[in-house]
Scaffold this motif. Structure first.
Motif, PDB file in Angstrom:
ATOM      1  N   SER A 155       0.850  -1.193   0.000  1.00  0.00           N
ATOM      2  CA  SER A 155       0.000   0.000   0.000  1.00  0.00           C
ATOM      3  C   SER A 155       0.881   1.237   0.000  1.00  0.00           C
ATOM      4  O   SER A 155       1.829   1.336   0.790  1.00  0.00           O
ATOM      5  CB  SER A 155      -0.919   0.011   1.225  1.00  0.00           C
ATOM      6  N   ASP A 156       0.581   2.154  -0.914  1.00  0.00           N
ATOM      7  CA  ASP A 156       1.321   3.412  -1.025  1.00  0.00           C
ATOM      8  C   ASP A 156       0.365   4.579  -0.875  1.00  0.00           C
ATOM      9  O   ASP A 156      -0.835   4.465  -1.154  1.00  0.00           O
ATOM     10  CB  ASP A 156       1.986   3.523  -2.407  1.00  0.00           C
ATOM     11  N   ASP A 157       0.895   5.719  -0.461  1.00  0.00           N
ATOM     12  CA  ASP A 157       0.083   6.926  -0.455  1.00  0.00           C
ATOM     13  C   ASP A 157      -0.459   7.196  -1.855  1.00  0.00           C
ATOM     14  O   ASP A 157       0.226   6.945  -2.855  1.00  0.00           O
ATOM     15  CB  ASP A 157       0.917   8.126  -0.005  1.00  0.00           C
ATOM     16  N   LYS A 158      -1.667   7.699  -1.926  1.00  0.00           N
ATOM     17  CA  LYS A 158      -2.277   8.017  -3.213  1.00  0.00           C
ATOM     18  C   LYS A 158      -1.639   9.290  -3.758  1.00  0.00           C
ATOM     19  O   LYS A 158      -2.111  10.391  -3.536  1.00  0.00           O
ATOM     20  CB  LYS A 158      -3.784   8.180  -3.072  1.00  0.00           C
ATOM     21  N   SER A 159      -0.554   9.123  -4.485  1.00  0.00           N
ATOM     22  CA  SER A 159       0.198  10.258  -5.023  1.00  0.00           C
ATOM     23  C   SER A 159      -0.343  10.726  -6.362  1.00  0.00           C
ATOM     24  O   SER A 159      -0.012  11.824  -6.816  1.00  0.00           O
ATOM     25  CB  SER A 159       1.670   9.876  -5.179  1.00  0.00           C
ATOM     26  N   VAL A 160      -1.140   9.886  -7.040  1.00  0.00           N
ATOM     27  CA  VAL A 160      -1.764  10.252  -8.316  1.00  0.00           C
ATOM     28  C   VAL A 160      -3.204   9.739  -8.309  1.00  0.00           C
ATOM     29  O   VAL A 160      -3.559   8.866  -7.521  1.00  0.00           O
ATOM     30  CB  VAL A 160      -1.019   9.643  -9.528  1.00  0.00           C
ATOM     31  N   SER A 161      -4.014  10.290  -9.203  1.00  0.00           N
ATOM     32  CA  SER A 161      -5.355   9.773  -9.462  1.00  0.00           C
ATOM     33  C   SER A 161      -5.298   9.075 -10.808  1.00  0.00           C
ATOM     34  O   SER A 161      -5.271   9.731 -11.852  1.00  0.00           O
ATOM     35  CB  SER A 161      -6.379  10.910  -9.476  1.00  0.00           C
TER      36      SER A 161
END
Length: 246
Positions: free
Chosen positions: A157-163
């Protein structure tokens, strides 16, 4: 759906060119961007092909090949993170941190950042096993999950850096001497959008690949492809195309 032979590989090359001139991209597909919609989930399966034949170690380090599907907000912008579970193979698996033999593949959840790759440890894929992939996008995180025979083997799981608005794939060879890669198929691909886009299915682009296309049963919020077949591929520094001996 449309086929083409220059634009997408160029976009992939641009993503790597600034930092990694030894990366080479082969056959693939791409879907997107969605019009005013974002990808919220993607699921797909793969039974890996035979490992490559004819690989050549021409430098001090061995080549390696990755087969992947990922989601991002761009196919060419280096700053747009790419969330891409990796199926990986090398004639020197140990050098890549892969516990498999040279007759097996490894798999791991993985994210490409401009600063470098962040991934979980490689897991050996038993030969002829089906691998199931899930990428889920929520308000805060993008989560990748990989399962074999119904058992989860890798998760990140990664931070939502893009949509994400693109979902795309590639055969990717480091050092361009991975040899001949047998054809294979991405199966049971389903893409969920946060809102309906009746034209999303028309964005499918194929590069040395075939598919019957994407269909929707809910006016464009969910899209499905039974399979996207990737043709045999070749990675030789002299540009040759060699067949594997039986």
């Amino acid at each position: 759906m449309r086929s083409f032979y220059a634009v997408v590989p160029l976009s992939l090359a641009l993503r790597a060119a600034a930092l990694y001139e030894d990366w080479h991209f082969g056959n693939m597909f791409a879907i997107g961007p969605a019009s005013n919609a974002q990808i919220t989930k993607a699921t797909y399966s793969l039974t890996p092909p035979a490992v490559p034949c004819g690989s050549v170690q021409e430098k001090s380090e061995a080549p390696w090949l990755s087969i992947w599907v990922g989601v991002s907000a761009s196919m060419s912008d280096q700053t747009a993170d790419l969330f891409q579970p990796l199926l990986n193979w090398s004639p020197d698996q140990e050098a890549q941190g892969c516990p498999a033999t040279a007759e097996e593949w490894c798999v791991a959840t993985s994210t490409y950042h401009l600063s470098g790759q962040v991934q979980q440890p490689y897991i050996t894929v038993p030969n002829k096993s089906q691998i199931d992939f899930t990428i889920t996008v929520d308000s805060n995180e993008i989560t990748q999950e990989v399962s074999i025979a119904g058992e989860q083997v890798s998760k990140q799981s990664d931070d939502k850096s893009v949509s994400p608005t693109f979902l795309y794939s590639s055969n990717e060879c480091y050092l361009n001497s991975c040899g001949t890669v047998a054809g294979y198929s991405w199966d049971n691909l389903t893409i969920h959008l946060n809102q309906a886009d009746p034209n999303f299915g028309e964005t499918l682009i194929l590069y040395n690949a075939t598919s019957s296309g994407l269909t929707t049963s809910d006016e464009g919020k969910t899209w499905h492809a039974e399979s996207i077949k990737i043709n045999e591929d070749y990675f030789y520094t002299d540009g040759s195309q060699k067949e594997c001996s039986s």
